[in-house]
Design a protein around this motif. Sequence first.
Motif, PDB file in Angstrom:
ATOM      1  N   ARG B  11      39.818  48.792  36.362  1.00 32.87           N
ATOM      2  CA  ARG B  11      40.187  50.030  37.392  1.00 32.87           C
ATOM      3  C   ARG B  11      39.935  51.154  37.157  1.00 32.87           C
ATOM      4  NH1 ARG B  11      44.897  47.075  34.771  1.00 32.87           N
ATOM      5  NH2 ARG B  11      45.922  46.110  36.345  1.00 32.87           N
ATOM      6  N   GLU B 104      50.386  44.777  43.151  1.00 34.30           N
ATOM      7  CA  GLU B 104      49.428  44.475  41.725  1.00 34.30           C
ATOM      8  C   GLU B 104      49.759  43.842  40.915  1.00 34.30           C
ATOM      9  OE1 GLU B 104      46.460  47.490  41.504  1.00 34.30           O
ATOM     10  OE2 GLU B 104      46.715  46.863  38.931  1.00 34.30           O
ATOM     11  N   SER B 107      49.486  40.274  42.690  1.00 38.52           N
ATOM     12  CA  SER B 107      47.740  39.429  42.164  1.00 38.52           C
ATOM     13  C   SER B 107      46.963  40.117  40.975  1.00 38.52           C
ATOM     14  CB  SER B 107      47.114  41.079  43.797  1.00 38.52           C
ATOM     15  OG  SER B 107      46.825  41.840  43.068  1.00 38.52           O
ATOM     16  N   PHE B 108      47.732  40.740  39.707  1.00 36.96           N
ATOM     17  CA  PHE B 108      46.561  41.122  38.343  1.00 36.96           C
ATOM     18  C   PHE B 108      47.552  39.164  38.371  1.00 36.96           C
ATOM     19  CE2 PHE B 108      46.390  42.279  34.716  1.00 36.96           C
ATOM     20  CZ  PHE B 108      45.283  42.208  34.682  1.00 36.96           C
ATOM     21  N   LEU B 111      45.083  36.883  39.040  1.00 37.98           N
ATOM     22  CA  LEU B 111      43.993  36.930  38.425  1.00 37.98           C
ATOM     23  C   LEU B 111      43.466  36.464  37.066  1.00 37.98           C
ATOM     24  CD1 LEU B 111      41.032  38.342  39.524  1.00 37.98           C
ATOM     25  CD2 LEU B 111      41.801  40.123  37.976  1.00 37.98           C
ATOM     26  N   PRO B 165      43.804  45.816  43.981  1.00 37.97           N
ATOM     27  CA  PRO B 165      45.160  44.669  44.003  1.00 37.97           C
ATOM     28  C   PRO B 165      44.631  44.610  45.134  1.00 37.97           C
ATOM     29  CG  PRO B 165      45.843  46.171  44.199  1.00 37.97           C
ATOM     30  CD  PRO B 165      45.105  47.204  44.545  1.00 37.97           C
ATOM     31  N   TYR B 168      41.159  41.576  44.094  1.00 37.23           N
ATOM     32  CA  TYR B 168      42.034  40.450  43.151  1.00 37.23           C
ATOM     33  C   TYR B 168      42.343  39.528  44.091  1.00 37.23           C
ATOM     34  CZ  TYR B 168      42.927  44.067  39.546  1.00 37.23           C
ATOM     35  OH  TYR B 168      43.159  45.278  38.850  1.00 37.23           O
ATOM     36  N   ARG B 171      38.798  37.440  44.557  1.00 37.18           N
ATOM     37  CA  ARG B 171      37.901  37.436  43.819  1.00 37.18           C
ATOM     38  C   ARG B 171      38.460  35.491  42.961  1.00 37.18           C
ATOM     39  NH1 ARG B 171      38.232  42.729  39.723  1.00 37.18           N
ATOM     40  NH2 ARG B 171      37.494  41.145  38.413  1.00 37.18           N
ATOM     41  N   THR B 172      39.874  35.802  43.272  1.00 34.35           N
ATOM     42  CA  THR B 172      40.519  34.220  43.548  1.00 34.35           C
ATOM     43  C   THR B 172      40.216  33.276  43.888  1.00 34.35           C
ATOM     44  OG1 THR B 172      42.861  35.129  43.790  1.00 34.35           O
ATOM     45  CG2 THR B 172      42.216  35.063  41.405  1.00 34.35           C
TER      46      THR B 172
END
Lengths: 205, 205
Positions: B11, B104, B107-108, B111, B165, B168, B171-172
């Motif tokens: 981050r 976030e 979404s985190f 992830l 966020p 993320y 990225r997935t």
Amino acid sequence: MLELLGTAASRTARVLWTLEELGRDYRHTSIDHRRGENRDAGFLSLSPTGQIPVLKDGDTIVRQSLAINLHLAFDSAPNDLLPADATMRAAALEWSLWAATEMEPHSFFRLTEKAKPEDEQDRAGLMRADVAIRKALDCLENSLGDGDYIVGGRFTIADLNAVGPIEYLQRTAYPLEAWPRIRAWLARCQERPAYKRVLAMKAAA
Amino acid sequence: MLELLGTAASRTARVLWTLEELGRDYRHTSIDHRRGENRDAGFLSLSPTGQIPVLKDGDTIVRQSLAINLHLAFDSAPNDLLPADATMRAAALEWSLWAATEMEPHSFFRLTEKAKPEDEQDRAGLMRADVAIRKALDCLENSLGDGDYIVGGRFTIADLNAVGPIEYLQRTAYPLEAWPRIRAWLARCQERPAYKRVLAMKAAA
């Protein structure tokens, strides 16, 4: 005139507390999501998702309880809630974000899960939340040290923003014995006259 | 001199982006949690939990990436990232808190779960996260309207805090097709020269 919309029996309470601490002149309109009042067309024009609270500050509309609290604190600066000193102001921001990101997601999850019948609760999720909660509580406990409040020894927006998610733990009978400084700090915050006025509004909501 | 501690592959990147957008003079010290550098005694004296990033601004120490971003934005005000106009400033705060609380956490979670072998992923949790993610994306999609950016048609700290966020999700391999305004906005943010400089730092980290 400031207008705050949302029932005191919701995160609206933390904004009511800020307004009371600041001694601001405001009107409180109780929009109660439990009665579906947040789905009313008039309210949805202010808050498209029906989320409460909403602050109307002249032509300015603000949502998100913590954002409203920061907005009010900045807007009234210099004041007691937001230190003028740059180091203390940064710490007040830091602990407000700590409350929003390190504490609230986990304590709110615990609150909603514990409201379900025991056999419907997400056990793995609760265990994960508990690890995060303990880590966050340790962090606050260490930071409180011998001080009465989180930042600079006096009550600021950091305390106000941190109390809410820790009260979720209280409401689920979370054992706070291992964090004596937090318990003393919480009691200190809850003794404040402005807090007690909001508590009365919550009881009546 | 400002010093930012933390690896760009964390981050910390969102604070690097803020510093680059503001054109601030700063030193970046890569504390890499993947190599345990955040457990070093010297670093723990700044960040007792080992959390990165940490900003040293003279004697002021600030943690929590979003708090650091707000601190830098306020501290440099008036500037392009934090509108001087009260209504726009309130909106910038609102969307920063939206990113921290509505987007976030979910979404985190996605992830971290998606990084696990499929049979170890928390399916119930992922379904719950997906409901929250769709609600949050709808909210941003509607708010973007015809504007290039979230607040007042120009790039602010709100965009900067919201991008992380949502990346993320990228990225997935989250399907963003249903939110065309968000996709266009994200591409616009990712085209910014300051963003690209940080991307190069991330690649090298």
